[in-house]
Enzyme design. Structure first.
Site, short mmCIF file in Angstrom:
data_model
loop_
_atom_site.label_atom_id
_atom_site.label_comp_id
_atom_site.label_asym_id
_atom_site.label_seq_id
_atom_site.Cartn_x
_atom_site.Cartn_y
_atom_site.Cartn_z
N HIS A 52 -40.65 15.40 -35.61
CA HIS A 52 -42.04 15.28 -35.67
C HIS A 52 -42.84 16.10 -34.36
O HIS A 52 -42.06 16.11 -33.23
CB HIS A 52 -42.64 13.85 -35.64
N CYS A 70 -41.83 5.60 -35.57
CA CYS A 70 -41.13 7.00 -34.83
C CYS A 70 -42.04 7.86 -34.07
O CYS A 70 -42.03 8.40 -33.12
CB CYS A 70 -40.37 7.84 -36.04
N1 LIG Z 1 -36.46 8.60 -41.55
C1 LIG Z 1 -37.11 8.32 -40.41
O1 LIG Z 1 -37.37 9.26 -39.63
C2 LIG Z 1 -37.28 6.87 -39.79
C3 LIG Z 1 -37.75 6.90 -38.55
C4 LIG Z 1 -37.97 5.55 -37.97
C5 LIG Z 1 -37.71 4.49 -38.95
N2 LIG Z 1 -37.46 4.57 -40.15
C6 LIG Z 1 -37.29 3.40 -40.91
O2 LIG Z 1 -35.83 3.08 -41.11
C7 LIG Z 1 -35.73 2.43 -42.53
C8 LIG Z 1 -34.80 3.30 -43.17
O3 LIG Z 1 -35.38 4.82 -43.27
P1 LIG Z 1 -34.35 5.90 -43.95
O4 LIG Z 1 -35.18 7.03 -43.61
O5 LIG Z 1 -33.16 5.90 -43.25
O6 LIG Z 1 -34.54 5.72 -45.38
P2 LIG Z 1 -33.40 6.08 -46.54
O7 LIG Z 1 -32.83 7.40 -46.03
O8 LIG Z 1 -34.05 6.10 -47.81
O9 LIG Z 1 -32.14 4.89 -46.48
C9 LIG Z 1 -32.56 3.62 -47.02
C10 LIG Z 1 -31.36 2.91 -46.48
O10 LIG Z 1 -31.67 1.37 -46.97
C11 LIG Z 1 -30.61 0.96 -47.60
N3 LIG Z 1 -31.06 -0.29 -48.36
C12 LIG Z 1 -32.16 -0.31 -49.54
N4 LIG Z 1 -32.27 -1.63 -49.71
C13 LIG Z 1 -31.16 -2.14 -49.55
C14 LIG Z 1 -30.84 -3.56 -49.47
N5 LIG Z 1 -31.48 -4.49 -50.41
N6 LIG Z 1 -29.55 -3.87 -48.98
C15 LIG Z 1 -29.06 -3.15 -48.12
N7 LIG Z 1 -29.45 -1.95 -47.84
C16 LIG Z 1 -30.46 -1.36 -48.68
C17 LIG Z 1 -30.03 2.32 -48.55
O11 LIG Z 1 -28.90 1.87 -49.17
P3 LIG Z 1 -28.25 2.25 -50.39
O12 LIG Z 1 -28.15 3.68 -50.32
O13 LIG Z 1 -27.13 1.42 -50.61
O14 LIG Z 1 -29.30 1.74 -51.34
C18 LIG Z 1 -30.20 3.18 -47.45
O15 LIG Z 1 -28.96 3.11 -46.69
C19 LIG Z 1 -37.20 2.24 -43.19
O16 LIG Z 1 -37.71 1.07 -42.69
C20 LIG Z 1 -37.98 3.53 -42.30
O17 LIG Z 1 -39.37 3.21 -42.42
C21 LIG Z 1 -37.31 5.86 -40.86
#
Ligand SMILES: NC(=O)c1ccc[n+]([C@@H]2O[C@H](COP(=O)([O-])OP(=O)(O)OC[C@H]3O[C@@H](n4cnc5c(N)ncnc54)[C@H](OP(=O)(O)O)[C@@H]3O)[C@@H](O)[C@H]2O)c1
Length: 335
Positions: A240, A128
């Site tokens: 950010h 990001c």
């Molecule tokens: N937050 C940001 O600003 C941002 C920006 C760019 C990229 N990212 C990337 O995007 C991804 C998600 O980030 P996030 O911030 O959205 O995290 P988050 O809020 O912690 O959400 C994680 C998600 O992953 C799911 N998940 C985890 N283990 C899983 C599995 N085994 N099978 C299916 N679903 C699973 C969770 O589902 P459950 O609730 O069912 O466990 C939840 O929906 C990460 O790789 C992160 O690096 C994040």
């Protein structure tokens, strides 16, 4: 058009629901996936109630055209084959495949065409902090090749996921009640604090987040630019901010840079210091563009230019960028 979101309960997953609806993304069916933790939970999309399915190694992705995945690198690696085996294009938000030579790493304003060459059916959405920086760098690169970048980031709590954002809010509440704040998502209390570490440290003293800014910027821009970053977590909730110093091959004036930013796709200039107008995360949260301001000559370097850049990292830094990649492929008939 059949679309899937993997990781829908997360910060990025929820943003996918909003962005797809906001942009009226063309689709006939939407499938939602998560782990056992959120399976069965129901989310609304354009008036329809859709239940979350548990992501499993089965044939659930048969007939899916595009899968937006944001469930962490481990999940992406484990399920890439299951997701893509019937031809679905996986647009992945995790770091799992970004630097693989046969996976395009795409920011539509910069290198949209790369999305057409995807031998494994996977397109990676960059980190990001890198996405918002390269959107702002592109117009400067067009004026004169950027040789070097120094950047300090000010990264919002939500960059670490939905639970991290909740923890920051709760810390302020707990402190106001005179209680000891809960510290689980970050190494230290973030409320009333800054943490000069995002992700883990690598051997050269830079963190993984900082090295992503080095490596991913070069891959996206097809450039030999050197990037030295210092990434800091700050108690902003969303969006950010980055202080950026660039060194170009020839000197670029403030006027030239201003005009190039004004014309650039996906960039909005807010730069009236005399009226105290500059981009700030509080006002950029939930917005599509990348905002730039405080555009100045670097007084320490005749070929240097410096500016301030703010972008919503859940939107342009994740969900929106991925949806824009899909929109580009639809427009180019390159699905
Ligand atoms: N937050 C940001 O600003 C941002 C920006 C760019 C990229 N990212 C990337 O995007 C991804 C998600 O980030 P996030 O911030 O959205 O995290 P988050 O809020 O912690 O959400 C994680 C998600 O992953 C799911 N998940 C985890 N283990 C899983 C599995 N085994 N099978 C299916 N679903 C699973 C969770 O589902 P459950 O609730 O069912 O466990 C939840 O929906 C990460 O790789 C992160 O690096 C994040």
């Amino acid at each position: 058009m059949k679309v899937a979101i993997v990781g829908v309960s997360g910060a990025v997953g929820q943003e996918f629901l909003r962005v797809l609806a906001e942009r009226n993304f063309p689709m006939d069916e939407l499938l939602l996936f998560g782990s056992a933790r959120s399976a069965g939970r129901v989310y609304e999309y354009c008036g329809k109630q859709i239940a979350v399915k548990e992501l499993k190694h089965n044939d659930d992705f048969k007939g899916v055209d595009i899968a937006f995945t944001s469930a962490g690198a481990g999940t992406s690696k484990e399920f890439a084959e299951t997701i893509t085996k019937y031809g679905a294009i996986m647009i992945d938000n995790s770091s799992a495949f970004r630097m693989d030579h046969d996976i395009p790493l795409v920011v539509p304003e910069v290198n949209a065409e790369d999305a057409k060459n995807r031998p494994r059916g996977i397109i990676a959405n960059p980190n990001c902090t890198t996405i918002q920086m390269v959107v702002a760098l592109k117009p400067i690169e067009k004026l004169s090749h950027i040789k070097r970048i120094h950047v300090a980031t000010y990264q919002a709590a939500s960059g670490a996921g939905a639970a991290a954002m909740d923890e920051l809010k709760e810390q302020y509440n707990q402190i106001a009640r005179g209680e000891e704040p809960t510290v689980e998502k970050f190494a230290y209390q973030l409320a009333y604090n800054l943490i000069p570490q995002v992700d883990v440290f690598t051997e050269n003293g830079y963190t993984k987040e900082e090295m992503k800014m080095f490596n991913e910027t070069r891959k996206i821009m097809h450039s030999d630019v050197e990037v030295s970053a210092l990434c800091v977590r700050v108690p902003a909730l969303r969006a950010h901010s980055e202080a950026i110093w660039v060194e170009t091959e020839r000197p670029v004036s403030v006027e030239e840079a201003h005009s190039a930013f004004e014309k650039a796709e996906g960039v909005v200039v807010v730069d009236k210091p005399e009226h105290k107008e500059y981009p700030m995360p509080l006002f950029v949260a939930t917005k599509d563009p990348v905002y730039v301001g405080r555009i100045r000559k670097d007084i320490s370097n005749p070929n240097g230019l410096t500016f301030w850049c703010v972008g919503d990292q859940i939107k342009k830094g994740a969900a929106l960028n991925a949806v824009q990649i899909a929109e580009y492929l639809i427009k180019e008939k390159a699905l």
